[in-house]
Design a protein around this motif. Structure first.
Motif, PDB file in Angstrom:
ATOM      1  N   GLN A 111     -28.695 108.532  12.997  1.00  0.00           N
ATOM      2  CA  GLN A 111     -29.905 107.634  13.598  1.00  0.00           C
ATOM      3  C   GLN A 111     -29.268 106.512  13.800  1.00  0.00           C
ATOM      4  O   GLN A 111     -29.765 105.696  14.594  1.00  0.00           O
ATOM      5  CB  GLN A 111     -31.081 107.958  12.698  1.00  0.00           C
ATOM      6  CG  GLN A 111     -32.185 107.085  13.046  1.00  0.00           C
ATOM      7  CD  GLN A 111     -32.801 107.856  14.382  1.00  0.00           C
ATOM      8  OE1 GLN A 111     -32.706 109.153  14.514  1.00  0.00           O
ATOM      9  NE2 GLN A 111     -33.188 107.145  15.202  1.00  0.00           N
ATOM     10  N   ASN A 112     -28.468 105.902  12.762  1.00  0.00           N
ATOM     11  CA  ASN A 112     -27.857 104.222  12.953  1.00  0.00           C
ATOM     12  C   ASN A 112     -27.133 104.398  13.888  1.00  0.00           C
ATOM     13  O   ASN A 112     -27.294 103.179  14.747  1.00  0.00           O
ATOM     14  CB  ASN A 112     -27.204 104.062  11.504  1.00  0.00           C
ATOM     15  CG  ASN A 112     -28.154 103.673  10.322  1.00  0.00           C
ATOM     16  OD1 ASN A 112     -29.495 103.528  10.479  1.00  0.00           O
ATOM     17  ND2 ASN A 112     -27.690 103.701   9.094  1.00  0.00           N
ATOM     18  N   GLU A 115     -29.333 104.312  17.152  1.00  0.00           N
ATOM     19  CA  GLU A 115     -30.141 102.751  17.272  1.00  0.00           C
ATOM     20  C   GLU A 115     -29.238 101.733  17.657  1.00  0.00           C
ATOM     21  O   GLU A 115     -29.683 100.884  18.388  1.00  0.00           O
ATOM     22  CB  GLU A 115     -30.674 102.646  16.031  1.00  0.00           C
ATOM     23  CG  GLU A 115     -31.900 103.669  15.491  1.00  0.00           C
ATOM     24  CD  GLU A 115     -32.703 103.376  14.162  1.00  0.00           C
ATOM     25  OE1 GLU A 115     -32.066 102.416  13.607  1.00  0.00           O
ATOM     26  OE2 GLU A 115     -33.603 104.306  13.873  1.00  0.00           O
TER      27      GLU A 115
END
Length: 101
Positions: A8-9, A12
């Motif tokens: 997810q990081n 993003e």
């Protein structure tokens, strides 16, 4: 060989490089608006050619003056991977030539 899902990081961190793209229901998505239906159709053909070159295919929808993509990697359990980011980058690179906004 399966492609590894991005965290997810990582997603993003990469999304700011792809204006207009977002993650919806676990898919990397974007809808483009074009001036005419013919321009939208031409862009779909260009996307399809790019997908063939990458051997990586998305859900691709032609609407009235719109083109929508929803991308994930089946080999990674439907997760977003570097392959999806690469497809998005390539589409972003040629979208302006089609008059896409």
């Amino acid at each position: 060989m399966a492609t590894q899902p991005l965290s997810q990081n990582e997603i993003e961190e990469l999304l700011p490089e792809l204006p207009g793209w977002s993650v919806e229901d676990g898919l990397l998505t974007r809808t483009y608006r074009l001036g005419t239906h013919f321009a939208a159709t031409a862009m779909v053909v260009h996307i399809a050619q790019t997908q063939e070159e990458l051997n990586h295919h998305s859900a691709l929808t032609l609407g009235y003056h719109t083109v929508s993509l929803a991308v994930s990697t089946h080999d990674a359990g439907g997760a977003i991977t570097a392959r999806d980011i690469e497809l998005a980058r390539r589409v972003e690179a040629f979208a302006p030539a089609h008059g896409a906004a």
